[in-house]
Design an enzyme around this catalytic site. Structure first.
Site, PDB file in Angstrom:
ATOM      1  CG  ASP A  12      -1.878  -1.132   1.265  1.00  0.00           C
ATOM      2  OD1 ASP A  12      -2.331  -1.554   0.188  1.00  0.00           O
ATOM      3  OD2 ASP A  12      -2.150  -1.620   2.367  1.00  0.00           O
ATOM      4  CG  HIS A  40      -2.174  -1.091  -7.656  1.00  0.00           C
ATOM      5  ND1 HIS A  40      -1.216  -1.038  -6.696  1.00  0.00           N
ATOM      6  CD2 HIS A  40      -1.664  -1.812  -8.660  1.00  0.00           C
ATOM      7  CE1 HIS A  40      -0.183  -1.729  -7.108  1.00  0.00           C
ATOM      8  NE2 HIS A  40      -0.432  -2.220  -8.288  1.00  0.00           N
TER       9      HIS A  40
HETATM   10  P1  GDP Z   1      -0.642   0.487  -3.662  1.00  0.00           P
HETATM   11  O1  GDP Z   1      -1.263  -0.840  -3.403  1.00  0.00           O
HETATM   12  O2  GDP Z   1       0.822   0.498  -3.361  1.00  0.00           O
HETATM   13  O3  GDP Z   1      -0.965   1.026  -5.000  1.00  0.00           O
HETATM   14  O4  GDP Z   1      -1.242   1.525  -2.613  1.00  0.00           O
HETATM   15  P2  GDP Z   1      -2.756   1.921  -2.373  1.00  0.00           P
HETATM   16  O5  GDP Z   1      -3.318   2.420  -3.603  1.00  0.00           O
HETATM   17  O6  GDP Z   1      -3.470   0.841  -1.667  1.00  0.00           O
HETATM   18  O7  GDP Z   1      -2.583   3.063  -1.265  1.00  0.00           O
HETATM   19  C1  GDP Z   1      -2.081   4.275  -1.525  1.00  0.00           C
HETATM   20  C2  GDP Z   1      -3.106   5.320  -1.125  1.00  0.00           C
HETATM   21  O8  GDP Z   1      -2.495   6.578  -1.198  1.00  0.00           O
HETATM   22  C3  GDP Z   1      -4.291   5.429  -2.082  1.00  0.00           C
HETATM   23  O9  GDP Z   1      -5.406   5.863  -1.346  1.00  0.00           O
HETATM   24  C4  GDP Z   1      -3.839   6.495  -3.084  1.00  0.00           C
HETATM   25  O10 GDP Z   1      -4.907   7.156  -3.740  1.00  0.00           O
HETATM   26  C5  GDP Z   1      -3.133   7.413  -2.170  1.00  0.00           C
HETATM   27  N1  GDP Z   1      -2.034   8.203  -2.723  1.00  0.00           N
HETATM   28  C6  GDP Z   1      -1.050   7.820  -3.574  1.00  0.00           C
HETATM   29  N2  GDP Z   1      -0.158   8.816  -3.702  1.00  0.00           N
HETATM   30  C7  GDP Z   1      -0.589   9.834  -2.903  1.00  0.00           C
HETATM   31  C8  GDP Z   1      -0.061  11.107  -2.562  1.00  0.00           C
HETATM   32  O11 GDP Z   1       0.985  11.509  -2.990  1.00  0.00           O
HETATM   33  N3  GDP Z   1      -0.790  11.864  -1.685  1.00  0.00           N
HETATM   34  C9  GDP Z   1      -1.961  11.454  -1.142  1.00  0.00           C
HETATM   35  N4  GDP Z   1      -2.599  12.259  -0.297  1.00  0.00           N
HETATM   36  N5  GDP Z   1      -2.480  10.233  -1.417  1.00  0.00           N
HETATM   37  C10 GDP Z   1      -1.790   9.440  -2.287  1.00  0.00           C
END
Ligand code: GDP
Length: 425
Positions: A12, A40
């Site tokens: 995540d 994701h």
């Molecule tokens: P993944 O499985 O590694 O893709 O991660 P996730 O998508 O589960 O979790 C990452 C969370 O952070 C999600 O809610 C994204 O929309 C959010 N996100 C990603 N990059 C950023 C950022 O730079 N700032 C903020 N505020 N949220 C982000």
């Protein structure tokens, strides 16, 4: 150019956003391990999507999206995710699924759920997506490859053999009714027919693409600390989320990989069971959880509240090491803008000694984090794209983390949206 995007921590980390952003400039995007057990989050001009099985390149019509043989392929999850994307107006993506990808079946999910119930308090935090029983079958050679769904008699024979042992467990350990090979054969034969148009020799496709100098993006799931060999075993997943495995799980020559981008958050988060030294609790945690990500720190797959904590330089340095990271992308930097001071875990204390290496799980359970507090920037930096426009304290935070981790931070994400990105090269 072959790039791998992987997690440096517990998962995540925001890989979906980084992958989606880089997918725009790729010819192929490939999933190489795991299944529909993680998610994701991608936010782009079409809306917000939680992808579980489909590669992140599906929003870009020029991208060929590949599901490699290392993936746990749940055909129903795959087809329904595809349908839900199409229902939201996305053009039918180019998709190829390895004929050698193994099939995650209903009974893997059932076994996972029954086992977590049996374990009760001793459970490992499974998402109950059937991943552990699936990989157990794969390595016990009782799994079924996608290509095997196409021959009904053969499928029936393989299922009958596989169910012989499972039904003993079903009836005598879990007190559940036995599974019926005939019913399963009909169901998965029918699903095989629906999968057939997507099935291909994806290794041949990828090797041709490498030869033709195409831009390939390999997309990891979860993070380094969930690797069964190098992670916080047994609180790990059942397939390797490491860049090294990308070559195997995708079917691409290891020497073809040119870049390994590890992704980390500007703080830490973890969903599911496991050891997390810099975890925080109470109001402090609630505030970070509420402000984190795009809508708070809740699992994309399960909706479970994620544990949150301060950036852990020891775990991330180790995560980068086992990933062989050539660069680091830091996401969620904007989230920390509310803090006067930001603690960073720079070392652990183990039995009175300061250690800077990431220890084995029994020792990790006993460590206490050693923090250094860095000044906060108390500014909303959301959407900033120019590094030199970030507040001085924010740049110092990034540079201190880079020094502690020892891997260049080349990408900073300043918001959940695709364009909220700041390159540092
Ligand atoms: P993944 O499985 O590694 O893709 O991660 P996730 O998508 O589960 O979790 C990452 C969370 O952070 C999600 O809610 C994204 O929309 C959010 N996100 C990603 N990059 C950023 C950022 O730079 N700032 C903020 N505020 N949220 C982000």
């Amino acid at each position: 150019m072959v790039r791998v995007i992987v997690g440096a921590n517990w998962g995540d980390e925001g890989k979906g956003k980084i992958t989606d952003m880089l997918a725009e400039h790729s010819d192929l995007v490939v999933r190489f391990q795991g299944g529909a057990n993680a998610g994701h989050t991608i936010i782009n001009e079409f809306g917000k999507f939680a992808l579980h099985l489909l590669p992140s390149g599906i929003f870009h019509p020029q991208v060929l999206n590949v599901i490699g043989p290392g993936v746990a392929l749940d055909p129903e999850a795959f087809l329904s995710e595809l349908e839900s994307i199409l229902a939201r107006g996305i053009r039918h993506p180019k998709l190829a699924v390895s004929s050698r990808a193994q099939i995650l079946m209903d009974f893997h999910i059932l076994l996972d759920t029954l086992e977590e119930e049996r374990l009760g308090g001793r459970k490992f935090g499974s998402t109950k997506s059937g991943i552990a029983p699936f990989y157990s079958d794969k390595y016990a050679k009782t799994g079924i490859q996608a290509c095997e769904l196409l021959d009904r008699d053969h499928l029936h024979e393989r299922l009958t053999n596989s169910l012989e042992k499972k039904n003993v467990l079903m009836e005598h350990l879990y007190r559940h009714e036995a599974l019926d090979a005939q019913l399963l054969t009909e169901k998965y034969y029918a699903l095989g027919q629906r999968l057939k148009p997507f099935l291909a020799d994806t290794s041949a496709i990828l090797n041709d693409a490498v030869k033709a100098g195409k831009k390939i993006l390999l997309e990891g799931q979860l993070g380094a600390l969930r690797d069964p060999d190098h992670g916080i075993y047994p609180f790990t997943t059942s397939s390797s989320p490491l860049a090294g495995f990308a070559a195997v799980g995708a079917g691409i020559p290891p020497w073809a990989i040119t870049e390994v981008i590890a992704v980390t958050k500007a703080y830490s988060s973890s969903v599911g069971a496991g050891v997390f030294p810099s975890m925080i609790m109470g109001d402090e945690a609630e505030e970070l959880r509420r402000r984190g990500g795009d809508a708070g720190e809740y699992g994309a797959k399960t909706g479970r509240p994620r544990d949150v904590g301060w950036f852990d330089a020891v775990a991330t340095r180790y995560g980068c090491l086992v990933q062989g990271a050539t660069s680091l992308a830091m996401t969620n930097l904007d989230v920390l803008g509310y803090l006067d001071e930001i603690p960073v875990c720079v070392a652990y204390e183990l039995d009175g000694n300061i250690i800077r290496h990431f220890p084995v799980t029994p020792d990790l359970k006993r460590v206490k984090p050693v923090y250094e507090a860095l000044p906060g920037w108390k500014t909303d930096i959301r959407g900033e794209t120019a590094y030199n426009k970030l507040p001085r304290e924010c740049r110092e935070y990034v540079e201190t983390v880079q020094r502690l981790v020892g891997t260049p931070i080349t990408i900073l994400s300043t918001g959940p949206r695709r364009e909220e990105i700041c390159w540092r090269i």
